[in-house]
Design a protein around this motif. Structure first.
Motif, mmCIF file in Angstrom:
data_model
loop_
_atom_site.group_PDB
_atom_site.id
_atom_site.type_symbol
_atom_site.label_atom_id
_atom_site.label_comp_id
_atom_site.label_asym_id
_atom_site.label_seq_id
_atom_site.Cartn_x
_atom_site.Cartn_y
_atom_site.Cartn_z
ATOM 1 N N SER A 173 0.832 -1.203 0.000
ATOM 2 C CA SER A 173 0.000 0.000 0.000
ATOM 3 C C SER A 173 0.871 1.258 0.000
ATOM 4 O O SER A 173 2.041 1.246 0.399
ATOM 5 C CB SER A 173 -0.924 -0.012 1.221
ATOM 6 O OG SER A 173 -0.169 0.007 2.421
ATOM 7 N N GLU A 174 0.267 2.353 -0.447
ATOM 8 C CA GLU A 174 0.981 3.627 -0.507
ATOM 9 C C GLU A 174 1.322 4.150 0.884
ATOM 10 O O GLU A 174 2.378 4.748 1.098
ATOM 11 C CB GLU A 174 0.131 4.653 -1.269
ATOM 12 C CG GLU A 174 -0.100 4.313 -2.726
ATOM 13 C CD GLU A 174 1.200 4.324 -3.522
ATOM 14 O OE1 GLU A 174 2.135 5.048 -3.117
ATOM 15 O OE2 GLU A 174 1.267 3.612 -4.537
ATOM 16 N N ARG A 175 0.425 3.943 1.830
ATOM 17 C CA ARG A 175 0.676 4.405 3.193
ATOM 18 C C ARG A 175 1.896 3.711 3.797
ATOM 19 O O ARG A 175 2.731 4.333 4.447
ATOM 20 C CB ARG A 175 -0.564 4.141 4.038
ATOM 21 C CG ARG A 175 -0.440 4.579 5.494
ATOM 22 C CD ARG A 175 -0.186 6.065 5.608
ATOM 23 N NE ARG A 175 -0.131 6.493 6.990
ATOM 24 C CZ ARG A 175 0.244 7.700 7.390
ATOM 25 N NH1 ARG A 175 0.628 8.606 6.493
ATOM 26 N NH2 ARG A 175 0.261 8.010 8.661
ATOM 27 N N TYR A 176 1.998 2.402 3.589
ATOM 28 C CA TYR A 176 3.142 1.657 4.128
ATOM 29 C C TYR A 176 4.443 2.101 3.446
ATOM 30 O O TYR A 176 5.471 2.251 4.101
ATOM 31 C CB TYR A 176 2.909 0.158 3.921
ATOM 32 C CG TYR A 176 3.985 -0.713 4.536
ATOM 33 C CD1 TYR A 176 3.866 -1.169 5.840
ATOM 34 C CD2 TYR A 176 5.122 -1.075 3.814
ATOM 35 C CE1 TYR A 176 4.846 -1.965 6.408
ATOM 36 C CE2 TYR A 176 6.106 -1.865 4.375
ATOM 37 C CZ TYR A 176 5.963 -2.308 5.671
ATOM 38 O OH TYR A 176 6.942 -3.084 6.236
ATOM 39 N N ARG A 177 4.400 2.298 2.153
ATOM 40 C CA ARG A 177 5.604 2.742 1.456
ATOM 41 C C ARG A 177 6.029 4.132 1.898
ATOM 42 O O ARG A 177 7.220 4.433 1.971
ATOM 43 C CB ARG A 177 5.349 2.729 -0.049
ATOM 44 C CG ARG A 177 5.184 1.328 -0.648
ATOM 45 C CD ARG A 177 4.959 1.395 -2.145
ATOM 46 N NE ARG A 177 4.814 0.066 -2.724
ATOM 47 C CZ ARG A 177 4.619 -0.157 -4.021
ATOM 48 N NH1 ARG A 177 4.531 0.883 -4.870
ATOM 49 N NH2 ARG A 177 4.497 -1.393 -4.467
ATOM 50 N N GLU A 178 5.051 4.970 2.189
ATOM 51 C CA GLU A 178 5.386 6.314 2.642
ATOM 52 C C GLU A 178 6.067 6.296 4.001
ATOM 53 O O GLU A 178 6.956 7.120 4.269
ATOM 54 C CB GLU A 178 4.104 7.152 2.710
ATOM 55 C CG GLU A 178 4.322 8.585 3.166
ATOM 56 C CD GLU A 178 3.025 9.356 3.270
ATOM 57 O OE1 GLU A 178 3.057 10.502 3.741
ATOM 58 O OE2 GLU A 178 1.973 8.795 2.883
ATOM 59 N N LEU A 179 5.677 5.365 4.847
ATOM 60 C CA LEU A 179 6.236 5.323 6.191
ATOM 61 C C LEU A 179 7.503 4.494 6.283
ATOM 62 O O LEU A 179 8.456 4.868 6.969
ATOM 63 C CB LEU A 179 5.188 4.767 7.168
ATOM 64 C CG LEU A 179 3.931 5.609 7.370
ATOM 65 C CD1 LEU A 179 2.961 4.891 8.303
ATOM 66 C CD2 LEU A 179 4.273 6.982 7.926
ATOM 67 N N MET A 190 10.251 5.784 10.316
ATOM 68 C CA MET A 190 9.087 6.552 9.891
ATOM 69 C C MET A 190 9.506 7.941 9.455
ATOM 70 O O MET A 190 10.239 8.643 10.165
ATOM 71 C CB MET A 190 8.074 6.653 11.036
ATOM 72 C CG MET A 190 7.479 5.321 11.430
ATOM 73 S SD MET A 190 6.217 5.483 12.702
ATOM 74 C CE MET A 190 4.995 6.417 11.801
ATOM 75 N N SER A 193 6.181 14.112 8.107
ATOM 76 C CA SER A 193 5.220 14.652 7.149
ATOM 77 C C SER A 193 5.581 16.057 6.684
ATOM 78 O O SER A 193 4.919 16.594 5.805
ATOM 79 C CB SER A 193 3.815 14.659 7.775
ATOM 80 O OG SER A 193 3.823 15.444 8.967
ATOM 81 N N SER A 198 11.181 15.638 4.637
ATOM 82 C CA SER A 198 11.067 14.533 3.692
ATOM 83 C C SER A 198 12.221 14.508 2.702
ATOM 84 O O SER A 198 12.487 13.481 2.081
ATOM 85 C CB SER A 198 9.736 14.631 2.938
ATOM 86 O OG SER A 198 9.670 15.851 2.212
#
Length: 305
Positions: A173-179, A190, A193, A198
């Motif tokens: 998922s995109e959320r997991y890749r972002e974190l 992590m 934001s 970033s």
């Protein structure tokens, strides 16, 4: 919510899918080789059991399968062999999907295991109903328990495939890749934001950093068993005490420490003599003894402290 986080309490779900696939390949190969060597005669005990049962011998589905196996054994064997090899193919795809994290490769094995779970449950119930008239109660209980444990194991394997599908969906998922980054086998710390944060390169998680205050990351690592256990600091709120307890004085020492200024002497003790006269007069023995006791008590107090 993920259906399960470990397989048999010790293995990961990814390894559990591989184990389920290997067991499925062994079971399907054994079934295929037995049917290839012996033929449909291997089903004769089961056919005789249905033929001699008053309740099930006239059922339509029983007559249909018995007639099919007796009139067309080649076609019956071919269908069973195709199903066995299809099950083996699904197990091989699941191994590849678990190794390479391809969720749709795990779906075929999950479907096959689910239908196998339904079939074996239905067959077990029917067999126990028929066997209760032919065997004793003790053997019936043993067979019932063994069949129930095997059914639970098959259902657990099917749930393992579903859990692996959920886990792969989560890590892709995109959320997991972002974190945690794009590599699920080497998750990163992590990321913040904030846009300016970033741009900084993500740091690999360091397990020895005990001053990390990221609660979410600590919870995730504690579930994986990677976060080191440490005890919180203990702050004492009790009043400070002396390193050694205050010594208990004898009654004569306590009496000697009480000076005349704090506790005036009783006139009846010394009569009409003055203090300075007592040292050389009639009451001098009492005063000298009291003075010696006070000096001894004071020296003992200094020695104790």
């Amino acid at each position: 919510m993920i259906l399960m986080e470990s397989y048999m309490c010790y293995c990961s779900v990814r390894l559990g899918v591989i184990i389920v696939s290997v067991l499925t390949i062994i079971r399907s190969l054994s079934q295929s080789l037995t049917l290839f060597i012996v033929g449909v005669k291997v089903l004769d005990p089961l056919v005789d059991l249905f033929e001699h049962d008053e309740e099930y011998k006239d059922r339509k589905w029983v007559r249909k399968y018995i007639t099919w196996s007796e009139d067309s054994p080649e076609s019956f064997s071919a269908v069973v062999q195709i199903m066995s090899f299809a099950h083996i193919g699904a197990a091989i795809l699941s191994i590849w999907g678990a190794v390479k994290l391809r969720k749709w490769f795990v779906v075929p094995l999950g479907v096959f295991e689910f239908f196998y779970f339904i079939n074996i449950t239905f067959l077990h119930i029917v067999l126990m109903i028929m066997l209760k008239k032919q065997i004793n109660l003790g053997l019936l209980i043993i067979l019932t328990l063994m069949g129930c444990f095997y059914i639970l194991f098959v259902g657990y394997n099917a749930c393992t495939c579903v859990a692996m599908f959920q886990i792969i969906t989560l890590v892709k998922s995109e959320r997991y890749r972002e974190l945690y980054g794009d590599d699920p086998f080497h998750p990163l710390a992590m990321r913040s934001s904030h846009p300016e944060d970033s741009e900084k390169p993500a740091q690999v998680l360091r397990m020895y950093d005990m001053h990390d205050t990221n609660i979410d990351e600590q919870k995730r690592l504690s579930k994986l068993g990677l976060w080191p256990r440490h005890h919180p600091p203990v702050v004492s709120v009790l009043p400070a005490r002396a390193p050694y307890p205050q010594p208990q004085l004898k009654w004569w020492q306590q009496q000697a420490l009480n000076t005349a200024d704090d506790h005036p002497h009783e006139p009846s003790v010394y009569g009409n003599w003055q203090m300075r006269e007592l040292l050389n007069g009639v009451g001098g023995d009492v005063q000298r003894k009291s003075d010696l006791n006070r000096r001894y008590a004071e020296s003992q107090m200094y020695r104790w402290y």
